[in-house]
Design an enzyme around this catalytic site. Structure first.
Site, PDB file in Angstrom:
ATOM      1  N   ARG A   1      28.595  22.799  47.966  1.00  0.00           N
ATOM      2  CA  ARG A   1      27.355  23.560  48.119  1.00  0.00           C
ATOM      3  C   ARG A   1      27.566  25.074  48.279  1.00  0.00           C
ATOM      4  O   ARG A   1      26.610  25.842  48.284  1.00  0.00           O
ATOM      5  CB  ARG A   1      26.536  23.010  49.293  1.00  0.00           C
ATOM      6  CG  ARG A   1      25.763  21.767  48.894  1.00  0.00           C
ATOM      7  CD  ARG A   1      24.734  21.411  49.931  1.00  0.00           C
ATOM      8  NE  ARG A   1      25.325  20.770  51.085  1.00  0.00           N
ATOM      9  CZ  ARG A   1      24.822  20.858  52.319  1.00  0.00           C
ATOM     10  NH1 ARG A   1      23.752  21.585  52.552  1.00  0.00           N
ATOM     11  NH2 ARG A   1      25.396  20.217  53.312  1.00  0.00           N
TER      12      ARG A   1
ATOM     13  N   ASN B   1      40.957  78.616  56.139  1.00  0.00           N
ATOM     14  CA  ASN B   1      39.676  78.395  55.486  1.00  0.00           C
ATOM     15  C   ASN B   1      39.928  78.057  54.021  1.00  0.00           C
ATOM     16  O   ASN B   1      40.490  78.853  53.282  1.00  0.00           O
ATOM     17  CB  ASN B   1      38.811  79.653  55.604  1.00  0.00           C
ATOM     18  CG  ASN B   1      37.366  79.350  55.248  1.00  0.00           C
ATOM     19  OD1 ASN B   1      37.093  78.641  54.263  1.00  0.00           O
ATOM     20  ND2 ASN B   1      36.437  79.867  56.041  1.00  0.00           N
TER      21      ASN B   1
END
Ligand code: UD1
Ligand code: CA
Length: 452
Positions: A15, A374
Protein backbone atom coordinates in the site's frame (compact mmCIF):
# COMPACT_ATOMS: atom_id res chain seq x y z
CA UNK A 1 20.22 -8.95 32.03
CA UNK A 2 20.79 -9.78 28.39
CA UNK A 3 18.30 -7.93 26.25
CA UNK A 4 17.62 -8.82 22.63
CA UNK A 5 15.15 -7.00 20.42
CA UNK A 6 13.59 -8.74 17.44
CA UNK A 7 12.26 -6.23 14.93
CA UNK A 8 9.81 -7.63 12.40
CA UNK A 9 10.27 -6.07 8.99
CA UNK A 10 9.45 -8.77 6.48
CA UNK A 11 6.09 -7.38 5.38
CA UNK A 12 5.76 -6.17 1.83
CA UNK A 13 4.12 -2.79 2.20
CA UNK A 14 2.15 -2.93 -1.04
CA UNK A 15 0.00 0.00 0.00
CA UNK A 16 3.00 2.33 0.06
CA UNK A 17 2.98 2.11 -3.76
CA UNK A 18 6.76 2.38 -3.90
CA UNK A 19 9.84 0.62 -5.25
CA UNK A 20 11.40 1.25 -1.87
CA UNK A 21 11.03 -1.23 0.99
CA UNK A 22 8.40 -0.06 3.47
CA UNK A 23 10.70 0.33 6.47
CA UNK A 24 13.05 2.55 4.44
CA UNK A 25 10.47 5.30 4.20
CA UNK A 26 11.41 8.14 6.46
CA UNK A 27 9.96 10.02 9.36
CA UNK A 28 11.79 13.31 9.93
CA UNK A 29 14.79 12.33 7.86
CA UNK A 30 15.40 8.87 9.32
CA UNK A 31 14.11 5.55 8.04
CA UNK A 32 11.34 4.02 10.12
CA UNK A 33 13.55 1.03 10.82
CA UNK A 34 16.41 3.25 12.00
CA UNK A 35 14.07 4.94 14.46
CA UNK A 36 13.01 1.59 15.91
CA UNK A 37 16.61 0.34 16.04
CA UNK A 38 17.69 3.50 17.86
CA UNK A 39 14.90 3.20 20.41
CA UNK A 40 15.98 -0.38 21.15
CA UNK A 41 19.64 0.57 21.33
CA UNK A 42 18.84 3.20 23.93
CA UNK A 43 18.14 0.21 26.20
CA UNK A 44 21.52 -1.32 25.32
CA UNK A 45 19.73 -4.08 23.48
CA UNK A 46 21.18 -6.33 20.82
CA UNK A 47 19.09 -5.91 17.70
CA UNK A 48 17.86 -8.63 15.33
CA UNK A 49 15.90 -7.64 12.26
CA UNK A 50 13.69 -10.14 10.43
CA UNK A 51 13.60 -9.14 6.78
CA UNK A 52 11.89 -10.60 3.75
CA UNK A 53 11.09 -8.37 0.83
CA UNK A 54 13.82 -6.08 -0.46
CA UNK A 55 16.30 -7.48 2.06
CA UNK A 56 19.44 -6.26 0.32
CA UNK A 57 18.05 -2.74 0.09
CA UNK A 58 17.15 -2.70 3.75
CA UNK A 59 20.48 -4.17 4.88
CA UNK A 60 22.50 -1.75 2.80
CA UNK A 61 20.63 1.28 4.10
CA UNK A 62 21.40 0.25 7.69
CA UNK A 63 24.91 -1.08 7.29
CA UNK A 64 26.20 1.43 9.83
CA UNK A 65 24.24 -0.20 12.64
CA UNK A 66 25.19 -3.26 14.56
CA UNK A 67 22.26 -5.43 13.49
CA UNK A 68 21.94 -9.22 13.15
CA UNK A 69 19.90 -9.93 10.03
CA UNK A 70 17.51 -12.87 9.85
CA UNK A 71 15.69 -13.81 6.68
CA UNK A 72 12.06 -14.91 6.56
CA UNK A 73 11.67 -16.26 3.04
CA UNK A 74 7.90 -16.70 3.23
CA UNK A 75 5.59 -14.48 5.26
CA UNK A 76 3.64 -17.07 7.20
CA UNK A 77 2.66 -14.83 10.10
CA UNK A 78 4.13 -12.87 12.98
CA UNK A 79 4.79 -16.00 15.05
CA UNK A 80 6.64 -17.59 12.14
CA UNK A 81 8.65 -14.40 11.69
CA UNK A 82 9.83 -14.34 15.31
CA UNK A 83 10.64 -18.03 15.11
CA UNK A 84 13.19 -17.35 12.35
CA UNK A 85 15.29 -15.44 14.88
CA UNK A 86 15.28 -18.06 17.62
CA UNK A 87 18.73 -19.43 16.69
CA UNK A 88 20.11 -16.17 18.01
CA UNK A 89 18.08 -16.21 21.22
CA UNK A 90 19.33 -17.68 24.47
CA UNK A 91 17.10 -19.07 27.21
CA UNK A 92 18.27 -16.44 29.64
CA UNK A 93 17.68 -13.49 27.33
CA UNK A 94 14.85 -11.08 27.76
CA UNK A 95 13.33 -10.70 24.31
CA UNK A 96 11.54 -7.58 23.16
CA UNK A 97 9.48 -7.76 19.98
CA UNK A 98 9.05 -4.60 17.89
CA UNK A 99 7.90 -3.72 14.37
CA UNK A 100 9.89 -1.92 11.70
CA UNK A 101 6.78 -0.10 10.58
CA UNK A 102 5.84 1.21 14.03
CA UNK A 103 8.48 3.92 14.09
CA UNK A 104 7.71 6.26 16.98
CA UNK A 105 7.84 3.83 19.88
CA UNK A 106 9.61 5.52 22.79
CA UNK A 107 12.46 3.98 24.70
CA UNK A 108 10.81 4.98 27.99
CA UNK A 109 7.83 2.78 27.11
CA UNK A 110 10.19 -0.06 26.15
CA UNK A 111 11.96 0.27 29.49
CA UNK A 112 8.66 -0.33 31.25
CA UNK A 113 8.01 -3.35 29.05
CA UNK A 114 11.37 -4.91 29.78
CA UNK A 115 11.14 -4.09 33.47
CA UNK A 116 7.93 -6.11 33.74
CA UNK A 117 9.48 -9.37 32.47
CA UNK A 118 10.26 -12.14 34.95
CA UNK A 119 10.27 -15.93 35.12
CA UNK A 120 6.56 -15.83 35.96
CA UNK A 121 5.56 -12.73 34.00
CA UNK A 122 5.73 -11.13 30.58
CA UNK A 123 4.57 -7.78 29.26
CA UNK A 124 2.22 -6.75 26.49
CA UNK A 125 1.71 -3.24 25.17
CA UNK A 126 -1.98 -2.54 24.73
CA UNK A 127 -4.06 0.52 24.05
CA UNK A 128 -7.76 1.37 24.04
CA UNK A 129 -8.92 2.74 20.72
CA UNK A 130 -12.12 4.54 19.78
CA UNK A 131 -11.98 2.54 16.57
CA UNK A 132 -10.36 -0.86 17.23
CA UNK A 133 -11.15 -2.12 13.74
CA UNK A 134 -8.49 -4.38 12.25
CA UNK A 135 -6.56 -5.00 15.45
CA UNK A 136 -6.27 -8.07 17.61
CA UNK A 137 -8.52 -7.66 20.70
CA UNK A 138 -7.37 -8.14 24.26
CA UNK A 139 -9.62 -10.52 26.13
CA UNK A 140 -9.71 -10.19 29.90
CA UNK A 141 -11.30 -12.31 32.60
CA UNK A 142 -11.58 -10.74 36.04
CA UNK A 143 -9.54 -7.89 34.63
CA UNK A 144 -6.61 -10.21 33.83
CA UNK A 145 -5.46 -10.64 30.22
CA UNK A 146 -6.28 -14.17 29.12
CA UNK A 147 -5.75 -14.11 25.36
CA UNK A 148 -5.63 -12.11 22.14
CA UNK A 149 -8.13 -12.78 19.37
CA UNK A 150 -7.43 -11.54 15.88
CA UNK A 151 -10.18 -9.52 14.23
CA UNK A 152 -10.83 -12.24 11.68
CA UNK A 153 -11.21 -14.90 14.37
CA UNK A 154 -13.21 -12.80 16.83
CA UNK A 155 -16.81 -13.42 17.90
CA UNK A 156 -19.46 -10.69 17.80
CA UNK A 157 -18.93 -9.86 21.45
CA UNK A 158 -15.14 -9.97 21.17
CA UNK A 159 -15.34 -7.48 18.32
CA UNK A 160 -16.89 -5.00 20.75
CA UNK A 161 -13.74 -4.99 22.90
CA UNK A 162 -11.82 -1.75 22.48
CA UNK A 163 -8.52 -2.71 24.09
CA UNK A 164 -6.19 -3.79 21.29
CA UNK A 165 -2.89 -5.53 20.81
CA UNK A 166 -0.15 -3.19 19.60
CA UNK A 167 1.94 -6.27 18.79
CA UNK A 168 4.75 -5.15 21.07
CA UNK A 169 5.67 -7.57 23.84
CA UNK A 170 8.57 -8.64 26.03
CA UNK A 171 9.19 -12.14 27.32
CA UNK A 172 11.85 -14.47 28.70
CA UNK A 173 13.84 -16.31 25.97
CA UNK A 174 13.19 -19.79 27.40
CA UNK A 175 9.41 -19.24 27.32
CA UNK A 176 9.42 -17.77 23.84
CA UNK A 177 11.38 -20.72 22.48
CA UNK A 178 9.03 -23.18 24.13
CA UNK A 179 5.76 -21.48 23.11
CA UNK A 180 6.75 -20.71 19.51
CA UNK A 181 7.56 -24.40 19.11
CA UNK A 182 3.90 -25.16 19.83
CA UNK A 183 2.29 -22.64 17.46
CA UNK A 184 -0.08 -23.83 14.78
CA UNK A 185 -1.86 -22.08 11.96
CA UNK A 186 -5.39 -23.32 12.58
CA UNK A 187 -7.07 -19.96 12.26
CA UNK A 188 -9.01 -17.79 9.86
CA UNK A 189 -5.87 -16.55 8.07
CA UNK A 190 -3.90 -19.80 8.10
CA UNK A 191 -1.02 -17.94 9.74
CA UNK A 192 1.27 -18.63 12.68
CA UNK A 193 0.09 -15.96 15.10
CA UNK A 194 2.59 -14.61 17.60
CA UNK A 195 -0.43 -13.53 19.61
CA UNK A 196 -1.28 -17.16 20.42
CA UNK A 197 1.56 -17.31 22.94
CA UNK A 198 -0.47 -15.14 25.30
CA UNK A 199 -2.99 -17.91 25.96
CA UNK A 200 -0.14 -20.41 26.38
CA UNK A 201 1.46 -18.13 28.94
CA UNK A 202 -1.78 -17.76 30.88
CA UNK A 203 -2.29 -21.54 30.87
CA UNK A 204 1.12 -21.94 32.47
CA UNK A 205 0.32 -19.37 35.13
CA UNK A 206 2.59 -16.72 33.65
CA UNK A 207 1.15 -13.28 34.40
CA UNK A 208 0.53 -10.93 31.46
CA UNK A 209 1.36 -7.42 32.56
CA UNK A 210 -0.27 -4.91 30.27
CA UNK A 211 1.60 -1.68 29.69
CA UNK A 212 0.17 1.37 27.94
CA UNK A 213 2.00 3.97 25.88
CA UNK A 214 1.88 7.67 26.82
CA UNK A 215 0.68 8.56 23.34
CA UNK A 216 -1.25 6.65 20.74
CA UNK A 217 1.17 7.62 17.96
CA UNK A 218 3.87 5.52 19.64
CA UNK A 219 2.08 2.36 18.58
CA UNK A 220 0.67 3.50 15.26
CA UNK A 221 1.85 1.45 12.30
CA UNK A 222 2.49 2.70 8.79
CA UNK A 223 0.90 0.93 5.85
CA UNK A 224 0.32 3.87 3.50
CA UNK A 225 1.69 7.26 2.60
CA UNK A 226 -1.22 8.82 4.45
CA UNK A 227 -0.28 7.05 7.68
CA UNK A 228 3.37 7.94 7.10
CA UNK A 229 2.42 11.58 6.85
CA UNK A 230 0.19 11.40 9.93
CA UNK A 231 3.14 10.21 11.99
CA UNK A 232 5.47 12.77 10.39
CA UNK A 233 3.09 15.53 11.48
CA UNK A 234 2.73 14.05 14.99
CA UNK A 235 6.49 13.95 15.29
CA UNK A 236 6.93 17.50 13.99
CA UNK A 237 4.27 18.84 16.30
CA UNK A 238 6.00 17.20 19.22
CA UNK A 239 9.33 18.76 18.21
CA UNK A 240 7.71 22.19 17.85
CA UNK A 241 6.12 21.92 21.31
CA UNK A 242 9.47 20.82 22.73
CA UNK A 243 11.21 23.89 21.24
CA UNK A 244 8.55 26.26 22.57
CA UNK A 245 8.83 24.58 25.96
CA UNK A 246 12.51 25.48 25.88
CA UNK A 247 11.64 29.12 25.17
CA UNK A 248 11.90 29.37 21.39
CA UNK A 249 9.30 31.62 19.75
CA UNK A 250 7.75 30.04 16.66
CA UNK A 251 5.69 32.06 14.20
CA UNK A 252 3.67 28.91 13.52
CA UNK A 253 4.11 25.59 15.29
CA UNK A 254 2.68 23.80 12.25
CA UNK A 255 5.17 25.32 9.83
CA UNK A 256 8.56 24.13 11.04
CA UNK A 257 10.24 20.85 10.12
CA UNK A 258 13.05 19.39 12.16
CA UNK A 259 14.79 16.44 10.54
CA UNK A 260 17.55 16.08 13.05
CA UNK A 261 18.47 17.87 16.24
CA UNK A 262 18.30 21.51 17.20
CA UNK A 263 20.64 22.37 20.04
CA UNK A 264 19.85 25.58 21.87
CA UNK A 265 22.83 27.42 23.34
CA UNK A 266 20.90 30.56 24.27
CA UNK A 267 17.45 32.04 24.86
CA UNK A 268 15.11 34.37 22.95
CA UNK A 269 15.36 32.67 19.60
CA UNK A 270 12.76 33.53 16.99
CA UNK A 271 11.90 31.24 14.08
CA UNK A 272 9.58 32.46 11.35
CA UNK A 273 7.41 30.22 9.16
CA UNK A 274 8.50 27.43 6.78
CA UNK A 275 11.93 26.66 8.08
CA UNK A 276 13.54 23.27 7.60
CA UNK A 277 16.32 22.09 9.91
CA UNK A 278 18.39 19.05 9.03
CA UNK A 279 21.16 17.23 10.83
CA UNK A 280 22.61 18.99 13.84
CA UNK A 281 21.94 22.71 14.09
CA UNK A 282 22.89 24.78 17.10
CA UNK A 283 21.23 28.13 17.74
CA UNK A 284 22.56 30.82 20.07
CA UNK A 285 20.95 33.58 22.08
CA UNK A 286 18.75 36.06 20.21
CA UNK A 287 19.09 34.27 16.90
CA UNK A 288 16.41 35.44 14.48
CA UNK A 289 15.53 33.26 11.50
CA UNK A 290 13.32 34.70 8.77
CA UNK A 291 10.88 32.67 6.69
CA UNK A 292 11.70 29.87 4.23
CA UNK A 293 15.25 28.96 5.19
CA UNK A 294 16.88 25.53 5.01
CA UNK A 295 19.57 25.04 7.64
CA UNK A 296 21.61 21.86 7.76
CA UNK A 297 24.45 20.97 10.15
CA UNK A 298 25.28 24.51 11.17
CA UNK A 299 26.48 26.48 14.15
CA UNK A 300 24.53 29.73 14.41
CA UNK A 301 26.01 31.93 17.12
CA UNK A 302 24.40 34.53 19.40
CA UNK A 303 22.68 37.47 17.76
CA UNK A 304 22.77 36.13 14.21
CA UNK A 305 20.02 37.26 11.86
CA UNK A 306 19.21 34.97 8.94
CA UNK A 307 16.88 36.67 6.50
CA UNK A 308 14.27 35.04 4.29
CA UNK A 309 15.04 32.30 1.78
CA UNK A 310 18.60 31.52 2.81
CA UNK A 311 20.16 28.07 2.53
CA UNK A 312 22.93 27.11 4.94
CA UNK A 313 24.80 23.81 4.91
CA UNK A 314 27.74 22.58 7.01
CA UNK A 315 28.81 26.04 8.06
CA UNK A 316 29.61 28.21 11.06
CA UNK A 317 28.19 31.68 11.53
CA UNK A 318 29.85 33.93 14.12
CA UNK A 319 28.10 36.24 16.56
CA UNK A 320 25.90 39.09 15.34
CA UNK A 321 26.40 38.23 11.70
CA UNK A 322 23.66 38.86 9.14
CA UNK A 323 22.87 36.40 6.36
CA UNK A 324 20.55 36.89 3.39
CA UNK A 325 17.92 37.35 2.17
CA UNK A 326 18.56 34.75 -0.55
CA UNK A 327 22.06 33.82 0.60
CA UNK A 328 23.69 30.43 0.25
CA UNK A 329 26.36 29.23 2.67
CA UNK A 330 27.80 25.97 1.40
CA UNK A 331 30.01 23.44 3.21
CA UNK A 332 33.08 24.94 4.79
CA UNK A 333 31.77 28.49 5.04
CA UNK A 334 33.14 29.79 8.34
CA UNK A 335 32.19 33.30 9.28
CA UNK A 336 33.66 35.18 12.24
CA UNK A 337 31.64 37.74 14.21
CA UNK A 338 29.78 40.68 12.64
CA UNK A 339 30.03 39.40 9.09
CA UNK A 340 27.43 40.49 6.55
CA UNK A 341 26.45 38.19 3.71
CA UNK A 342 23.78 39.74 1.52
CA UNK A 343 21.42 38.72 -1.23
CA UNK A 344 22.42 36.32 -4.00
CA UNK A 345 25.78 35.61 -2.45
CA UNK A 346 27.26 32.10 -2.46
CA UNK A 347 30.07 31.24 -0.08
CA UNK A 348 31.88 27.89 -0.26
CA UNK A 349 34.86 26.55 1.73
CA UNK A 350 35.84 30.03 2.81
CA UNK A 351 36.75 31.70 6.08
CA UNK A 352 35.67 35.30 6.51
CA UNK A 353 37.13 37.50 9.24
CA UNK A 354 35.28 39.71 11.69
CA UNK A 355 33.35 42.66 10.33
CA UNK A 356 33.81 41.77 6.68
CA UNK A 357 31.01 42.24 4.15
CA UNK A 358 29.96 40.48 0.97
CA UNK A 359 26.67 42.18 0.39
CA UNK A 360 25.50 41.54 -3.15
CA UNK A 361 25.59 39.01 -6.00
CA UNK A 362 28.95 37.34 -5.45
CA UNK A 363 30.59 33.93 -5.54
CA UNK A 364 33.36 33.36 -3.02
CA UNK A 365 34.87 29.87 -3.02
CA UNK A 366 38.12 28.40 -1.62
CA UNK A 367 39.04 31.72 -0.10
CA UNK A 368 40.45 33.20 3.06
CA UNK A 369 39.16 36.67 3.76
CA UNK A 370 40.58 38.78 6.55
CA UNK A 371 38.94 41.26 8.90
CA UNK A 372 37.14 44.41 7.83
CA UNK A 373 37.17 43.48 4.16
CA UNK A 374 34.54 44.91 1.83
CA UNK A 375 33.75 42.74 -1.17
CA UNK A 376 31.82 44.75 -3.75
CA UNK A 377 28.79 43.65 -5.70
CA UNK A 378 29.34 41.07 -8.37
CA UNK A 379 32.73 39.82 -7.20
CA UNK A 380 33.72 36.36 -8.37
CA UNK A 381 36.56 34.15 -7.19
CA UNK A 382 37.66 32.26 -10.30
CA UNK A 383 38.73 29.31 -8.19
CA UNK A 384 38.53 26.54 -10.76
CA UNK A 385 40.68 26.20 -13.86
CA UNK A 386 38.67 23.29 -15.16
CA UNK A 387 40.88 20.74 -13.43
CA UNK A 388 42.00 22.05 -10.04
CA UNK A 389 40.63 24.38 -7.38
CA UNK A 390 42.81 27.30 -6.31
CA UNK A 391 42.85 29.57 -3.33
CA UNK A 392 42.13 33.27 -3.03
CA UNK A 393 43.46 35.28 -0.12
CA UNK A 394 42.17 38.71 0.74
CA UNK A 395 43.99 40.33 3.63
CA UNK A 396 42.58 42.58 6.36
CA UNK A 397 40.97 45.84 5.38
CA UNK A 398 41.06 45.27 1.62
CA UNK A 399 38.38 46.84 -0.59
CA UNK A 400 37.28 44.87 -3.64
CA UNK A 401 35.55 47.05 -6.22
CA UNK A 402 32.35 45.89 -7.87
CA UNK A 403 32.40 43.46 -10.74
CA UNK A 404 35.84 42.10 -9.93
CA UNK A 405 37.18 38.69 -10.92
CA UNK A 406 39.91 37.21 -8.76
CA UNK A 407 41.77 34.60 -10.83
CA UNK A 408 43.10 32.16 -8.23
CA UNK A 409 45.62 31.36 -6.91
CA UNK A 410 45.89 34.98 -5.93
CA UNK A 411 46.41 37.31 -2.96
CA UNK A 412 45.09 40.78 -2.29
CA UNK A 413 47.27 42.58 0.26
CA UNK A 414 46.05 44.27 3.42
CA UNK A 415 44.26 47.61 2.90
CA UNK A 416 44.60 47.21 -0.87
CA UNK A 417 41.86 48.57 -3.12
CA UNK A 418 40.86 46.96 -6.39
CA UNK A 419 39.13 49.20 -8.88
CA UNK A 420 35.70 48.16 -10.13
CA UNK A 421 35.77 45.74 -13.01
CA UNK A 422 39.27 44.47 -12.33
CA UNK A 423 40.25 41.03 -13.54
CA UNK A 424 43.04 40.32 -11.12
CA UNK A 425 45.52 37.73 -12.34
CA UNK A 426 48.60 38.83 -10.37
CA UNK A 427 48.75 39.54 -6.65
CA UNK A 428 47.62 43.04 -5.61
CA UNK A 429 50.09 44.73 -3.24
CA UNK A 430 49.00 46.04 0.15
CA UNK A 431 47.95 49.68 0.61
CA UNK A 432 47.72 50.43 -3.11
CA UNK A 433 45.06 50.78 -5.78
CA UNK A 434 45.16 48.09 -8.44
CA UNK A 435 42.93 48.31 -11.46
CA UNK A 436 42.82 46.52 -14.78
CA UNK A 437 40.61 48.34 -17.16
CA UNK A 438 40.64 49.04 -20.88
CA UNK A 439 41.11 52.72 -21.53
CA UNK A 440 37.78 54.45 -21.97
CA UNK A 441 37.26 56.22 -25.26
CA UNK A 442 34.45 58.30 -26.68
CA UNK A 443 34.06 58.56 -30.45
CA UNK A 444 32.82 62.03 -31.25
CA UNK A 445 32.44 61.20 -34.95
CA UNK A 446 30.04 58.36 -34.20
CA UNK A 447 26.52 58.70 -35.54
CA UNK A 448 23.43 56.72 -34.64
CA UNK A 449 22.48 54.49 -37.56
CA UNK A 450 19.33 55.57 -39.37
CA UNK A 451 16.67 53.34 -40.93
CA UNK A 452 17.02 52.83 -44.69
C1 UD1 B 1 -0.75 -7.90 14.14
C2 UD1 B 1 -1.23 -8.63 15.36
C3 UD1 B 1 -2.48 -7.93 15.90
C4 UD1 B 1 -2.17 -6.51 16.22
C5 UD1 B 1 -1.57 -5.80 15.01
C6 UD1 B 1 -1.06 -4.45 15.36
C7 UD1 B 1 -0.66 -10.97 15.02
C8 UD1 B 1 -1.16 -12.29 14.62
N1 UD1 B 1 -1.55 -9.99 14.99
O1 UD1 B 1 -1.74 -8.02 13.16
O2 UD1 B 1 -2.95 -8.58 17.07
O3 UD1 B 1 -3.32 -5.82 16.65
O4 UD1 B 1 -0.46 -6.56 14.48
O5 UD1 B 1 -0.67 -3.76 14.22
O6 UD1 B 1 0.49 -10.82 15.40
N2 UD1 B 1 5.44 -9.54 9.64
C9 UD1 B 1 6.56 -10.24 9.26
N3 UD1 B 1 6.40 -11.51 8.79
C10 UD1 B 1 5.19 -12.10 8.66
C11 UD1 B 1 4.05 -11.37 9.05
C12 UD1 B 1 4.20 -10.09 9.55
O7 UD1 B 1 7.68 -9.75 9.35
O8 UD1 B 1 5.14 -13.25 8.23
C13 UD1 B 1 5.59 -8.18 10.16
C14 UD1 B 1 5.02 -7.14 9.23
O9 UD1 B 1 6.05 -6.63 8.38
C15 UD1 B 1 4.54 -6.08 10.19
C16 UD1 B 1 4.22 -6.84 11.46
O10 UD1 B 1 4.89 -8.08 11.35
O11 UD1 B 1 5.56 -5.15 10.50
C17 UD1 B 1 2.74 -7.03 11.68
O12 UD1 B 1 2.23 -7.75 10.61
P1 UD1 B 1 0.78 -7.50 10.07
O13 UD1 B 1 0.52 -8.43 8.98
O14 UD1 B 1 0.58 -6.06 9.85
O15 UD1 B 1 -0.07 -7.97 11.34
P2 UD1 B 1 -1.58 -7.69 11.61
O16 UD1 B 1 -2.37 -8.66 10.84
O17 UD1 B 1 -1.86 -6.26 11.41
CA1 CA C 1 -0.78 -4.35 10.70
Amino acid sequence: MNLKTIILAAGKGTRMVSEKAKVLHEIAGKSMLQRVVESAKELDSKVLVVYGHDGEQVKQAHSGFNISWVEQTEQLGTGHAVKQALDLIDKNDVVLILYGDVPLIKSTTLEQMVGAVGDRSMSLLTVRLANPDGYGRIVRVNNKVTKIVEQKDASETELLLDEVNTGIMAVKGAKLIEWLGRLNNNNAQGEYYLTDIIEMAVNEGVLIKSIHPDNEFEVQGVNSKIQLNELEREYQQLKALELMGLGVTLADKARIDIRGDIILTGSDIYIDVNNVFEGRVSLGKNVHIGPNCVIQNAVISDGVVIKANSVLENCIVGKNSTIGPFARLRPGAELANDVHIGNFVEIKKTTIGAGSKVNHLSYIGDAEIGKGVNVGAGTITCNYDGVNKHKTEIKDGAFIGSGTQLVAPITVGAEATLGAGTTLSKDAPADTLTVTRAKQITLKSWKKPVKN
